[in-house]
Design an enzyme around this catalytic site. Structure first.
Site, PDB file in Angstrom:
ATOM      1  N   ARG A 111     129.836  -9.535 -60.627  1.00 24.04           N
ATOM      2  CA  ARG A 111     128.627  -9.627 -62.294  1.00 24.04           C
ATOM      3  C   ARG A 111     128.980 -11.292 -62.704  1.00 24.04           C
ATOM      4  NH1 ARG A 111     127.612  -5.445 -61.033  1.00 24.04           N
ATOM      5  NH2 ARG A 111     128.652  -3.431 -63.004  1.00 24.04           N
ATOM      6  N   GLU A 115     117.724 -10.747 -64.418  1.00 26.31           N
ATOM      7  CA  GLU A 115     117.461  -9.978 -62.989  1.00 26.31           C
ATOM      8  C   GLU A 115     116.184  -9.009 -63.412  1.00 26.31           C
ATOM      9  OE1 GLU A 115     120.883  -7.593 -61.307  1.00 26.31           O
ATOM     10  OE2 GLU A 115     121.963  -9.071 -61.373  1.00 26.31           O
ATOM     11  N   HIS A 162     120.132  -8.402 -55.621  1.00 25.61           N
ATOM     12  CA  HIS A 162     121.302  -7.689 -56.575  1.00 25.61           C
ATOM     13  C   HIS A 162     121.024  -6.244 -55.378  1.00 25.61           C
ATOM     14  CE1 HIS A 162     123.683  -6.153 -60.042  1.00 25.61           C
ATOM     15  NE2 HIS A 162     124.011  -5.618 -59.169  1.00 25.61           N
TER      16      HIS A 162
END
Length: 319
Positions: A238, A267, A286
């Site tokens: 994270r 994001e 990601h």
């Protein structure tokens, strides 16, 4: 009239091809959105007539302010069996059932090693030079064998990362506030006496902790300053665990050899986000959980969840 199911952030246009939706196709119309909605207003407008929403991981928050604007929504399916960005109390108040799916820890383990290895051997730099007619060999790789891998977190993912490090012949140490000697012995690694010791002594540091109040900002400027100038930092966990401004400063000032990052404070990243152009940074959008096997599970079990809900017996309930 069929119910409307909105699938969010289907960037690869794959949601309806990796799973068999036929069990619900007579009762459900599936609409896939291949772009990301940047604001809550945009999202609320897109979902105004959705009865069912399928969302990936924790990519899209569902706070009370959004759920209160979706009167038709009755079922929210999120991939994974843990989601910190859904307001479960608001979902219950609005009569929204929330379900999850299974999720494999293998893809993030593999991506962690893809980033680490690419950094250690200068893969991106050398590939770009080769393809553009640049210099033949401009980097000297860092050796894994005999090097020290420090893991922040030794849970399901961290434990598997550790075993790969051991297979490479690395010395592996681990630390977290709750890590026991028994767990470290089970994996075959050394338990570091402190976070600071792990950071000072490691050649590679990889983050595998859940985000919470005790881990938010765990690595700030003071902690990053403990890393060797030859050390690499990997974060596929994270973004908020590592202070982003402190990391950017360390990279720009050359105080660490490099970083591999798969998670960000926003994001998708904005076009002008400094993470896009930071030196010594290998960044991926990601991709930790993005694999064919995981997507088959996510969307296949999403269909199962929808079918079970329509039958009056919802499964894999969250909250």
């Amino acid at each position: 009239m069929r119910l409307r199911c909105a699938v969010l952030d289907d960037f690869q246009s794959i949601a309806t091809s990796v799973a068999d939706w036929s069990p619900v196709q007579d009762r459900v119309e599936v609409v896939c959105f291949t772009g990301h909605f940047a604001t809550e207003d945009e999202l609320a407008a897109a979902l105004t007539d959705a009865d069912i929403v399928v969302t990936l991981r924790e990519r899209v928050p569902f706070p009370a302010s959004l759920l209160d604007r979706l009167p038709r929504l009755k079922l929210l399916v999120a991939s994974g069996m843990r989601n910190s960005v859904i307001d479960y109390a608001a979902a219950e108040r609005n009569g929204v059932t929330v379900c999850g799916t299974s999720s494999s820890s293998t893809p993030p383990v593999e991506l962690t090693w893809a980033l680490l290895l690419a950094l250690a051997r200068g893969v991106v730099t050398e590939n770009n030079a080769l393809r553009s007619g640049g210099p033949w060999q401009s980097t000297v790789g860092a050796d894994l064998h005999g090097g020290r891998l420090g893991l922040l977190g030794l849970g399901r993912i961290g434990g598997r990362v550790a075993r790969v490090g051991l297979a490479f012949g690395m010395e592996v140490t681990a630390w977290s506030r709750n890590l026991t000697e028994e767990r470290a012995d089970e994996i075959g690694v050394r338990r570091a006496a402190s976070k600071e010791e792990l950071l000072r002594e490691s050649d590679f540091v990889s983050v595998h902790l859940a985000l919470g109040e005790r881990t938010r900002g765990l690595l700030g400027a003071a902690e990053l300053a403990l890393l060797k100038p030859t050390a690499y930092l990997i974060n596929t966990s994270r973004s908020a665990i590592v202070d982003q401004e402190a990391l950017l400063a360390a990279l720009h000032e050359g105080r660490i050899a490099g970083a591999g990052v798969d998670v960000f404070d926003m994001e998708p990243l904005s076009a002008d986000h400094p993470m896009r152009t930071a030196p010594r940074l290998l960044a991926t959008p990601h991709l930790g959980y993005v694999s064919l096997g995981n997507y088959r599970t996510y969307y296949g079990q999403a269909v199962e969840n929808i079918a079970a809900y329509l039958a009056g017996s919802p499964v894999r309930l969250l909250g």
